[in-house]
Design an enzyme around this catalytic site. Sequence first.
Site, PDB file in Angstrom:
ATOM      1  N   CYS A  52       0.785  -1.356  -0.023  1.00 38.23           N
ATOM      2  CA  CYS A  52      -0.109   0.040   0.087  1.00 38.23           C
ATOM      3  C   CYS A  52       0.974   1.335   0.034  1.00 38.23           C
ATOM      4  CB  CYS A  52      -1.023   0.259   1.228  1.00 38.23           C
ATOM      5  SG  CYS A  52      -0.222   0.589   2.697  1.00 38.23           S
ATOM      6  N   HIS A  89      -0.595  11.425  16.079  1.00 38.53           N
ATOM      7  CA  HIS A  89      -1.187  10.463  15.165  1.00 38.53           C
ATOM      8  C   HIS A  89      -0.371   9.720  14.215  1.00 38.53           C
ATOM      9  CE1 HIS A  89      -4.007   9.554  11.792  1.00 38.53           C
ATOM     10  NE2 HIS A  89      -2.930   9.608  10.827  1.00 38.53           N
ATOM     11  N   HIS A  92      -3.596   4.298  10.814  1.00 39.64           N
ATOM     12  CA  HIS A  92      -4.793   3.609  10.680  1.00 39.64           C
ATOM     13  C   HIS A  92      -4.515   2.020  10.859  1.00 39.64           C
ATOM     14  CE1 HIS A  92      -6.372   7.476   9.414  1.00 39.64           C
ATOM     15  NE2 HIS A  92      -7.583   7.016  10.215  1.00 39.64           N
ATOM     16  N   ASP A  96      -7.340  -6.556   7.726  1.00 40.46           N
ATOM     17  CA  ASP A  96      -6.929  -7.412   6.412  1.00 40.46           C
ATOM     18  C   ASP A  96      -5.442  -7.547   6.315  1.00 40.46           C
ATOM     19  OD1 ASP A  96      -5.919  -4.841   5.847  1.00 40.46           O
ATOM     20  OD2 ASP A  96      -6.977  -4.373   4.150  1.00 40.46           O
ATOM     21  N   ARG A 104      -3.384  -5.048  10.082  1.00 39.81           N
ATOM     22  CA  ARG A 104      -2.658  -4.167   9.210  1.00 39.81           C
ATOM     23  C   ARG A 104      -2.521  -2.931   9.859  1.00 39.81           C
ATOM     24  NH1 ARG A 104      -3.255  -0.936   4.492  1.00 39.81           N
ATOM     25  NH2 ARG A 104      -5.265  -1.885   4.477  1.00 39.81           N
ATOM     26  N   CYS A 106      -1.072   0.503   9.379  1.00 39.62           N
ATOM     27  CA  CYS A 106      -0.452   1.405   8.298  1.00 39.62           C
ATOM     28  C   CYS A 106      -0.354   2.708   8.834  1.00 39.62           C
ATOM     29  CB  CYS A 106      -1.765   1.377   7.435  1.00 39.62           C
ATOM     30  SG  CYS A 106      -1.279   2.117   5.677  1.00 39.62           S
TER      31      CYS A 106
END
Length: 121
Positions: A52, A89, A92, A96, A104, A106
């Site tokens: 990704c 932050h 996320h 999956d 995951r 990410c």
Amino acid sequence: MPPSRRSSITYCARKERPFSGPLTQNHETGNYHCAGCGALLFFSGAKFDSGCGWPSFTIPADSKAISEHEDLSFGMRRIEVTCSRCGGHLGHVFPDGPRPTGLRYCINSASLTFTREKEQE
Ligand SMILES: [Zn+2]
């Protein structure tokens, strides 16, 4: 049925431009720390190539190191992850990922600093 790689890209596309982060292709052994406060967040052993374009991890270094928050922005239900220590932050988490966690994480590479396990001379 697991979501396709293509849908993963869509999920991530709201954040950094894909493959722009310096840590995405980093395969060295070491630890990933919060860029804001230095807290240990992930081990390199949990990092995997999700395709990704962002650093992805199956599990945090410590379940208490990160906090999860429901994020309903952009018309999607996602789980935002933040640093437990400084509240920064991170990215996320999506359901999956690969086994064994099926998760995951990410993470924006801009939210991480990497420390090599053994510094090379
Ligand atoms: Zn932090």
